[in-house]
Structures are given as structure tokens and as C-alpha cells.
Design an enzyme around this catalytic site. Sequence first.
Site, mmCIF file in Angstrom:
data_model
loop_
_atom_site.group_PDB
_atom_site.id
_atom_site.type_symbol
_atom_site.label_atom_id
_atom_site.label_comp_id
_atom_site.label_asym_id
_atom_site.label_seq_id
_atom_site.Cartn_x
_atom_site.Cartn_y
_atom_site.Cartn_z
ATOM 1 N N GLN A 159 67.403 -40.330 105.961
ATOM 2 C CA GLN A 159 66.849 -41.419 105.160
ATOM 3 C C GLN A 159 65.431 -41.734 105.622
ATOM 4 O O GLN A 159 64.727 -42.498 104.987
ATOM 5 C CB GLN A 159 67.719 -42.675 105.314
ATOM 6 C CG GLN A 159 69.127 -42.527 104.791
ATOM 7 C CD GLN A 159 70.003 -43.703 105.208
ATOM 8 O OE1 GLN A 159 70.163 -44.679 104.489
ATOM 9 N NE2 GLN A 159 70.545 -43.630 106.422
ATOM 10 N N ASN A 160 65.043 -41.134 106.745
ATOM 11 C CA ASN A 160 63.764 -41.479 107.360
ATOM 12 C C ASN A 160 62.599 -40.791 106.662
ATOM 13 O O ASN A 160 62.696 -39.627 106.296
ATOM 14 C CB ASN A 160 63.782 -41.146 108.858
ATOM 15 C CG ASN A 160 64.871 -41.919 109.570
ATOM 16 O OD1 ASN A 160 65.400 -42.893 109.050
ATOM 17 N ND2 ASN A 160 65.238 -41.460 110.751
ATOM 18 N N ASP A 211 59.597 -40.525 108.081
ATOM 19 C CA ASP A 211 58.595 -40.299 109.135
ATOM 20 C C ASP A 211 58.323 -38.824 109.441
ATOM 21 O O ASP A 211 57.387 -38.514 110.187
ATOM 22 C CB ASP A 211 59.009 -41.037 110.417
ATOM 23 C CG ASP A 211 60.439 -40.716 110.856
ATOM 24 O OD1 ASP A 211 61.134 -41.639 111.358
ATOM 25 O OD2 ASP A 211 60.865 -39.547 110.676
ATOM 26 N N HIS A 221 65.069 -39.995 101.250
ATOM 27 C CA HIS A 221 64.216 -41.101 100.790
ATOM 28 C C HIS A 221 62.740 -40.705 100.820
ATOM 29 O O HIS A 221 61.856 -41.563 100.857
ATOM 30 C CB HIS A 221 64.444 -42.353 101.645
ATOM 31 C CG HIS A 221 65.775 -42.986 101.430
ATOM 32 N ND1 HIS A 221 66.331 -43.878 102.322
ATOM 33 C CD2 HIS A 221 66.690 -42.859 100.437
ATOM 34 C CE1 HIS A 221 67.524 -44.272 101.874
ATOM 35 N NE2 HIS A 221 67.760 -43.672 100.744
ATOM 36 N N CYS A 265 56.281 -34.803 86.505
ATOM 37 C CA CYS A 265 56.698 -33.385 86.520
ATOM 38 C C CYS A 265 57.435 -33.006 87.802
ATOM 39 O O CYS A 265 57.941 -31.890 87.922
ATOM 40 C CB CYS A 265 55.486 -32.480 86.314
ATOM 41 S SG CYS A 265 54.381 -32.463 87.723
ATOM 42 N N CYS A 300 48.123 -36.071 89.294
ATOM 43 C CA CYS A 300 48.759 -34.749 89.379
ATOM 44 C C CYS A 300 48.043 -33.799 88.433
ATOM 45 O O CYS A 300 47.306 -34.228 87.542
ATOM 46 C CB CYS A 300 50.225 -34.885 88.964
ATOM 47 S SG CYS A 300 51.103 -33.320 88.925
ATOM 48 N N CYS A 333 49.333 -32.421 86.057
ATOM 49 C CA CYS A 333 49.808 -32.726 84.699
ATOM 50 C C CYS A 333 49.143 -33.987 84.157
ATOM 51 O O CYS A 333 49.382 -34.379 83.031
ATOM 52 C CB CYS A 333 51.328 -32.878 84.689
ATOM 53 S SG CYS A 333 51.883 -34.413 85.447
ATOM 54 N N GLY A 370 72.314 -43.262 113.899
ATOM 55 C CA GLY A 370 71.284 -44.281 113.745
ATOM 56 C C GLY A 370 71.113 -44.839 112.355
ATOM 57 O O GLY A 370 69.997 -45.053 111.890
ATOM 58 N N SER A 417 72.840 -47.916 109.533
ATOM 59 C CA SER A 417 73.795 -49.002 109.287
ATOM 60 C C SER A 417 74.732 -48.620 108.145
ATOM 61 O O SER A 417 75.718 -49.305 107.886
ATOM 62 C CB SER A 417 73.037 -50.282 108.931
ATOM 63 O OG SER A 417 72.244 -50.065 107.768
HETATM 64 N N1 APR Z 1 70.133 -45.522 118.691
HETATM 65 C C1 APR Z 1 71.235 -45.712 117.904
HETATM 66 N N2 APR Z 1 71.308 -46.652 116.910
HETATM 67 C C2 APR Z 1 70.224 -47.436 116.752
HETATM 68 C C3 APR Z 1 69.054 -47.331 117.557
HETATM 69 C C4 APR Z 1 69.049 -46.316 118.571
HETATM 70 N N3 APR Z 1 67.996 -46.107 119.350
HETATM 71 N N4 APR Z 1 68.143 -48.253 117.127
HETATM 72 C C5 APR Z 1 68.746 -48.927 116.097
HETATM 73 N N5 APR Z 1 69.986 -48.435 115.879
HETATM 74 C C6 APR Z 1 70.928 -48.776 114.803
HETATM 75 C C7 APR Z 1 70.907 -50.233 114.361
HETATM 76 O O1 APR Z 1 71.835 -50.966 115.121
HETATM 77 C C8 APR Z 1 71.363 -50.118 112.906
HETATM 78 O O2 APR Z 1 72.794 -50.095 112.826
HETATM 79 O O3 APR Z 1 70.510 -48.034 113.675
HETATM 80 C C9 APR Z 1 70.865 -48.733 112.479
HETATM 81 C C10 APR Z 1 69.624 -48.786 111.582
HETATM 82 O O4 APR Z 1 70.044 -49.338 110.358
HETATM 83 P P1 APR Z 1 68.953 -49.811 109.275
HETATM 84 O O5 APR Z 1 67.889 -50.571 109.938
HETATM 85 O O6 APR Z 1 69.714 -50.445 108.179
HETATM 86 O O7 APR Z 1 68.292 -48.435 108.818
HETATM 87 P P2 APR Z 1 68.880 -47.352 107.801
HETATM 88 O O8 APR Z 1 70.364 -47.319 107.826
HETATM 89 O O9 APR Z 1 68.169 -46.086 108.031
HETATM 90 O O10 APR Z 1 68.389 -47.979 106.388
HETATM 91 C C11 APR Z 1 68.596 -47.240 105.237
HETATM 92 O O11 APR Z 1 67.279 -48.776 103.951
HETATM 93 O O12 APR Z 1 65.481 -50.113 104.032
HETATM 94 C C12 APR Z 1 65.951 -48.969 103.486
HETATM 95 O O13 APR Z 1 64.822 -47.057 102.732
HETATM 96 C C13 APR Z 1 65.135 -47.769 103.891
HETATM 97 O O14 APR Z 1 65.912 -45.573 104.578
HETATM 98 C C14 APR Z 1 66.097 -46.954 104.765
HETATM 99 C C15 APR Z 1 67.448 -47.402 104.267
#
Ligand code: APR
Length: 262
Positions: free
Chosen positions: A111-112, A114, A129, A140, A158, A160, A197, A199
Amino acid sequence: MEDLVKRAAKDLMESRYAIALTGAGMSTESGIPDFRGPKGVWTTNKEAEAKAYQRYELFLNNPKAYWEEMLGIHGTYGTFYEQIRQAEPNPGHYALAELEALGIVKCVITQNIDGLHKKAGSKKVLEYHGSVHVVRCVSCGLRFAREGICLEELPPRCRCGAALKYDVVHFKEPIPSDVMKESESEALRCDLMLICGTSAVVYPFANLPRMARFRSGNVKIIEVNADPTPLTQEGISDYLIQGKTGEILPRIVQVVRKGMSP
Ligand code: APR
């Protein structure tokens, strides 16, 4: 904890087709805040969260203003993207890249935005994402490296003729069908899912573990996260290794390396 690390290493070595799913928690040890953790971007800045929900509409209605915001000409969000682009992978990213190099992890679905999995050397990465290093044409579907586009005139266009936007998928924006289809087929094909990592509350990404679980009771689903998630609470995952991905994933790789060495 050590028992769970050994258990995960054993499950990975016995797997036929393991994949990894990752979220913002993977990159907090690279200095990029997550979103919903205690120091998360949305947790600490409700205004930024509200703006994030308007961003796709802003692009559709006024792509010039969208780019001015994304480049930090207006507002502060631009600096967040700059921070993300400057970040470096941490031991958690390198551990997943090594599991791929060992032939165990076949693909990372992240989902990252980066680009740190690729920077760490992972080859098969599905950026569900999108990426801050890429721009995309919503008309396109073509993608271009962000570094290569001219920003003298906004919005950049773009071939297009349509306005380009960051490849990043904003709230209310559909997931590009190519990455969505490939992610679903990986989720339906795997016999082990290592979820790191996240939620696991954002859809449709959070459907992937459920699709794998409902397809087959045999799939092993392992979470590595600082906190339990709905996957833990609903029993979608088999077990949670609670802690930091940058510490736990390298320990799992150590045990795997030992297990694979003659
Ligand atoms: N190691 C393990 N877990 C970690 C660490 C770490 N170093 N740091 C944070 N966490 C956990 C947090 O406790 C949390 O449960 O990672 C989870 C991050 O959850 P979110 O902040 O909700 O991120 P994510 O699940 O990637 O969000 C999904 O939401 O905001 C949108 O587009 C954005 O891609 C993102 C999507």
C-alpha cells in the site's frame, strides 16, 4: 516471540507460493510516519486527512490547483511527498528482498507509495496505491517516471493530451485495474501470506487476505505488526507476531538462512 519467529521461518520454508502484503508500518523505521498509529499523519493532523479525501476531486475539477498543492506551491502536503522521496529502506525492506532472492517470497503487494521495497532490491512489487516516483494518465492509463516530466506548465500532460496526476491512488479514486487484477490473482494463488505493518482497515486492499482465507482454509496467514488488527480479531490470520517489522523480519530471515544452509 522467539517461538513465533521460528514458526514463521518454518512456515515460509515449507511454503510453495508465499507472498507479502505491506503497509505504512514497514516504513516508520525509515522515518516516514504511518497514518493511524499514535504518531500517524491522520491521527495528528485531522485537516490533512480531510484534504486527502478531497484530493481526487480536486484533480478532476482543477488539475492545475491539484499540482500546485502536490508541489507545495500551496499548502504543506508537498513537503510530505518530498520527505517520502528522500527516504531509505530499513532492515525490514531488505529482509523481504532477501526472502525473494532465496526464492521464498514470490511477490510483495504494498500500500506504500514510497518505492522503498524496490529500492531495497525486491523485484516483483505491486504498488496497490501507486508511487510518488511515478505519474499516471487517468485517461489512457500510461505511467511515466516523475523525474522525467516537465513541470514548467501545470498540469503536465500525457501524450494523449489528458492531464497527468501522481500515480498515487487518492481516497475515492479507483485502484488501477492492472495492479488490482494482478494483486487478486496473487492473493488467490498463494499458500502463505505474510502481512507486515498495516492496520488492515482500508479497502479494497484489506479484502486480499479475506479472499485468500475464503478460497482455501489451508493458506497460512501471518501478521507482523505493532498492534493487533481486524484480521487478528476476526481470526482471518493464523497468528500475529507483535513488534517492529524492522526487527522481526530480519530475525525470521536469519532462521530461514540457517534452515536452508547445508
Ligand atoms: N513495525 C510494525 N508495525 C508498525 C510499525 C513498525 N515499525 N510502525 C507502525 N506499525 C503499525 C501501526 O501500529 C498500524 O497498525 O502499522 C500499522 C499502520 O497502519 P496505518 O497507519 O493505518 O497504515 P496502512 O495500513 O498502510 O494504511 C492503509 O490508508 O491512509 C491510507 O493510502 C493510505 O496506504 C494507506 C492506507
